[in-house]
Design a protein around this motif. Structure first.
Motif, short mmCIF file in Angstrom:
data_model
loop_
_atom_site.label_atom_id
_atom_site.label_comp_id
_atom_site.label_asym_id
_atom_site.label_seq_id
_atom_site.Cartn_x
_atom_site.Cartn_y
_atom_site.Cartn_z
N MET B 1 82.62 25.40 18.67
CA MET B 1 81.95 26.25 19.58
C MET B 1 81.01 26.93 18.67
O MET B 1 79.76 27.19 19.02
N LYS B 2 81.52 27.87 17.94
CA LYS B 2 80.67 28.56 17.13
C LYS B 2 79.69 27.95 16.11
O LYS B 2 78.55 28.48 16.17
N LYS B 3 80.19 26.76 15.61
CA LYS B 3 79.42 25.96 15.04
C LYS B 3 78.01 25.54 15.67
O LYS B 3 77.09 25.49 15.22
N MET B 4 78.49 25.08 16.71
CA MET B 4 77.13 24.70 17.79
C MET B 4 76.23 25.59 17.90
O MET B 4 75.14 25.38 18.03
N ASP B 5 76.88 26.77 18.17
CA ASP B 5 76.00 28.07 18.64
C ASP B 5 74.98 28.09 17.27
O ASP B 5 73.83 28.41 17.60
N GLN B 6 75.53 28.04 16.19
CA GLN B 6 74.72 28.46 14.94
C GLN B 6 73.51 27.09 14.68
O GLN B 6 72.70 27.28 14.14
N THR B 7 74.15 25.97 15.06
CA THR B 7 73.18 24.78 14.61
C THR B 7 72.07 24.80 15.63
O THR B 7 71.20 24.42 15.10
N ARG B 8 72.37 24.85 16.91
CA ARG B 8 71.52 25.09 17.90
C ARG B 8 70.96 25.94 18.41
O ARG B 8 71.48 26.77 19.31
N GLY B 9 70.03 26.78 17.57
CA GLY B 9 69.54 28.12 18.12
C GLY B 9 68.61 28.15 19.17
O GLY B 9 68.24 26.93 19.60
N ALA B 10 68.21 29.34 19.77
CA ALA B 10 67.38 29.36 20.78
C ALA B 10 66.16 28.75 20.69
O ALA B 10 65.64 28.19 21.73
N ASP B 12 65.25 26.10 18.85
CA ASP B 12 65.41 24.83 18.84
C ASP B 12 65.65 24.02 20.22
O ASP B 12 64.93 23.19 20.56
N LEU B 13 66.44 24.99 21.08
CA LEU B 13 66.74 24.63 22.64
C LEU B 13 65.48 24.32 22.97
O LEU B 13 65.05 23.52 24.00
N LEU B 14 64.66 25.63 22.79
CA LEU B 14 63.15 25.73 23.48
C LEU B 14 62.19 24.52 23.14
O LEU B 14 61.50 24.10 23.96
N GLU B 15 62.30 24.37 21.97
CA GLU B 15 61.12 23.23 21.14
C GLU B 15 61.91 21.85 22.15
O GLU B 15 60.90 21.28 22.45
N GLU B 16 63.02 21.68 22.27
CA GLU B 16 63.71 20.41 22.91
C GLU B 16 63.34 20.58 24.14
O GLU B 16 63.09 19.67 24.55
N ALA B 17 63.46 21.68 24.92
CA ALA B 17 63.21 21.63 26.18
C ALA B 17 61.61 21.37 26.34
O ALA B 17 61.24 20.73 27.41
N VAL B 18 60.67 21.67 25.59
CA VAL B 18 59.37 21.48 25.68
C VAL B 18 59.07 19.95 25.66
O VAL B 18 58.26 19.38 26.50
N HIS B 19 59.87 19.29 24.66
CA HIS B 19 59.79 17.97 24.43
C HIS B 19 60.26 17.19 25.54
O HIS B 19 59.39 16.12 25.90
N LEU B 20 61.33 17.68 26.13
CA LEU B 20 61.95 16.98 27.19
C LEU B 20 61.04 16.80 28.49
O LEU B 20 60.83 15.96 28.99
N LEU B 21 60.37 17.99 28.85
CA LEU B 21 59.45 18.20 29.90
C LEU B 21 58.24 17.35 29.50
O LEU B 21 57.56 16.49 30.34
N ARG B 22 57.85 17.20 28.30
CA ARG B 22 56.62 16.38 28.15
C ARG B 22 56.62 14.96 28.12
O ARG B 22 56.10 13.86 28.50
N ARG B 23 58.18 14.47 27.76
CA ARG B 23 58.68 13.10 27.84
C ARG B 23 58.79 12.71 29.17
O ARG B 23 58.86 11.53 29.83
N ALA B 24 59.29 13.60 30.22
CA ALA B 24 60.01 13.38 31.37
C ALA B 24 58.72 12.83 32.22
O ALA B 24 57.49 13.17 32.16
#
Lengths: 106, 267
Positions: B1-10, B12-24
Motif C-alpha cells: 500500500m505504501k509502495k502504491m502511494d509512492q508510485t502514484r502521486g497526487a 500523476d493521479l490528476l494527470e490521469e484524471a484529465v486524460h480520463l475525462l478527455r478520453r471519456a
C-alpha cells in the motif's frame, strides 16, 4: 506475497496448503474453503455474513426504516436551505449590492 | 500500500484524471451537466430571490424544498457519471440503469448525501478531518451507484477507500484547492474584462458597464462560484473515481484486468 501464501496452511484444514486469503477476515484458506462472490474469494463464514445482511433487506420493518431515513434526508436538506434563505433575507440590501463597504469608507 | 502511494502521486493521479475525462465520451459529461445545471441554476435563482425579492419571505419554505430536490437530482446524476466513468476506465460497456436500480440510487443519495451539507463545513472548520470526509462523500457517488441498498456496506466501503493513502488525498486536495482558486480568479477577470473590452473596442454597453462597480455584489460572486464549480467538479469526480478504482484494485486486481484489456485492444 506468493511466497507468504505458499508457506501458509488452511485455517480449516491444517494439512492443506493455503490457496487464497479471504479479504474480509484476512485468514488463509484452501481452494475448497473459499467461494467466489462478486469477484472476490470469500470464506464460508464471511459469505454467510454477507448473504445474511442481504436477506435483511426483505424485512418489512426495513422498509419503514428506509422511509424514515428518506424523510430525515429530505428534512435535513430543507432545514439547510431554509435557514440559508432566512440568513439571506436578514442581510441588508447594501450587503447584497456590495455598497456596504463603499459607504463605510466614504 | 505504501509502495502504491509512492508510485502514484497526487499529480500523476490528476494527470490521469484529465486524460480520463478527455478520453471519456461526451455523453458522460452531458450526464454530469444534466444533473448539475438545474441545481446550479436553481440555487442561483434561490440566492438572487432571497437577497432581493420583496416577497421572498412568503415562499422561502417552498423554494428551500425545491432546491433540496434539485440537490438530490444533482447527486444522483453525478453518481451515474462516476459509475459510467468507472466502466469506461475498466473498458466495460456503459452501465444500464433499470427502474429498481434507479430507485435504489435515489434512495441511497437521498439518505446519505444530505449529511454532506452539514458535515463538510464543520470538518472544514475543524480542518483535520476535512480530507477524509471530503473523500468519503466523493466516494459515495461511485459506491452508492444503486447496485444494492446496503447502506452499511456502502458507508463502510466509502470510508475504507477514503482512508487509504491519506498523504496522496491531502496533496490532491491542496492541488485541487489551488486549481479551483486559479479558475475562480480567471473566470472573475474574464467576467469583468469582457464587458469593458466590448465597451472600449466596439462601443457596446452591457449591464455590467452600466451598473458600475459590482465585484462585491453577492449575485456576481455567487455566479462566479457556480461557474467555477461547474468547471472544476467533473475533474474532482474523475480524480476520486480513479482513487476508488486503485483502492478497489488492491483486492480485485481490476487495474491489471483493465491494463490487459487495453493491451489486447492495442495489439
Amino acid at each position: 506475497m506468493n511466497h507468504d501464501l505458499a508457506s501458509r496452511r488452511c485455517a480449516n484444514h491444517w494439512q492443506r496448503e493455503a490457496a487464497a486469503r479471504c479479504p474480509a477476515c484476512a485468514r488463509y484458506y484452501c481452494r475448497e474453503c473459499v467461494t467466489e462472490h462478486e469477484d472476490r474469494l470469500l470464506c464460508a463464514s464471511c459469505l454467510r455474513k454477507q448473504t445474511y445482511s442481504e436477506k435483511e433487506h426483505s424485512r418489512p420493518i426495513l422498509v419503514l426504516v428506509r422511509a424514515f431515513q428518506l424523510f430525515v434526508g429530505i428534512l435535513l436538506l430543507w432545514i439547510f436551505f431554509y435557514y440559508l434563505g432566512q440568513a439571506l433575507l436578514l442581510m441588508p440590501d447594501e450587503f447584497h449590492e456590495g455598497t456596504l463597504w463603499q459607504e463605510k469608507s466614504s | 500500500m505504501k509502495k502504491m502511494d509512492q508510485t502514484r502521486g497526487a499529480l500523476d493521479l490528476l494527470e490521469e484524471a484529465v486524460h480520463l475525462l478527455r478520453r471519456a465520451p461526451l455523453k458522460l459529461l452531458l450526464q454530469y451537466y444534466l444533473g448539475s445545471f438545474p441545481f446550479v441554476l436553481g440555487s442561483l435563482y434561490f440566492w438572487a430571490d432571497m437577497s432581493r425579492g420583496p416577497f421572498a419571505h412568503r415562499h422561502v419554505t417552498e423554494a428551500a424544498l425545491g432546491v433540496s430536490f434539485l440537490y438530490i437530482w444533482m447527486k444522483c446524476w453525478q453518481s451515474v457519471f462516476c459509475s459510467n466513468l468507472y466502466s469506461h476506465l475498466m473498458e466495460l460497456e456503459e452501465q444500464s440503469f433499470s427502474f429498481p436500480r434507479i430507485l435504489r440510487l435515489v434512495a441511497t443519495h437521498t439518505i446519505l448525501q444530505p449529511y454532506c451539507v452539514f458535515v463538510l463545513p464543520i470538518s472544514f472548520l475543524i480542518v483535520l478531518p476535512f480530507g477524509w470526509t471530503f473523500a468519503f462523500f466523493q466516494n459515495l457517488l461511485l459506491i452508492g451507484n444503486g447496485n444494492d441498498l446496503n447502506l452499511k456496506e456502502t458507508i463502510r466501503t466509502s470510508w475504507r477507500l477514503a482512508s487509504i493513502w491519506p498523504a496522496q488525498n491531502h496533496r490532491l486536495l491542496a492541488i485541487l484547492g489551488i486549481f479551483t482558486f486559479v479558475v475562480f480568479v480567471n473566470i472573475g477577470v474574464l467576467m469583468l474584462m469582457v464587458p469593458q473590452l466590448l465597451k472600449t473596442l466596439l462601443a457596446i454597453e452591457t449591464i455590467f458597464t452600466l451598473s458600475g462597480f459590482h465585484v462585491l455584489n453577492t449575485t456576481f460572486l455567487s455566479v462566479l462560484v457556480a461557474i467555477t464549480y461547474l468547471c472544476v467538479d467533473p475533474l474532482t469526480g474523475a480524480v476520486y473515481t480513479l482513487r476508488c478504482f486503485y483502492g478497489k484494485s488492491i483486492e480485485s486486481g481490476a487495474d491489471l484486468v483493465a491494463e490487459l484489456k487495453g493491451l489486447a485492444k492495442a495489439s
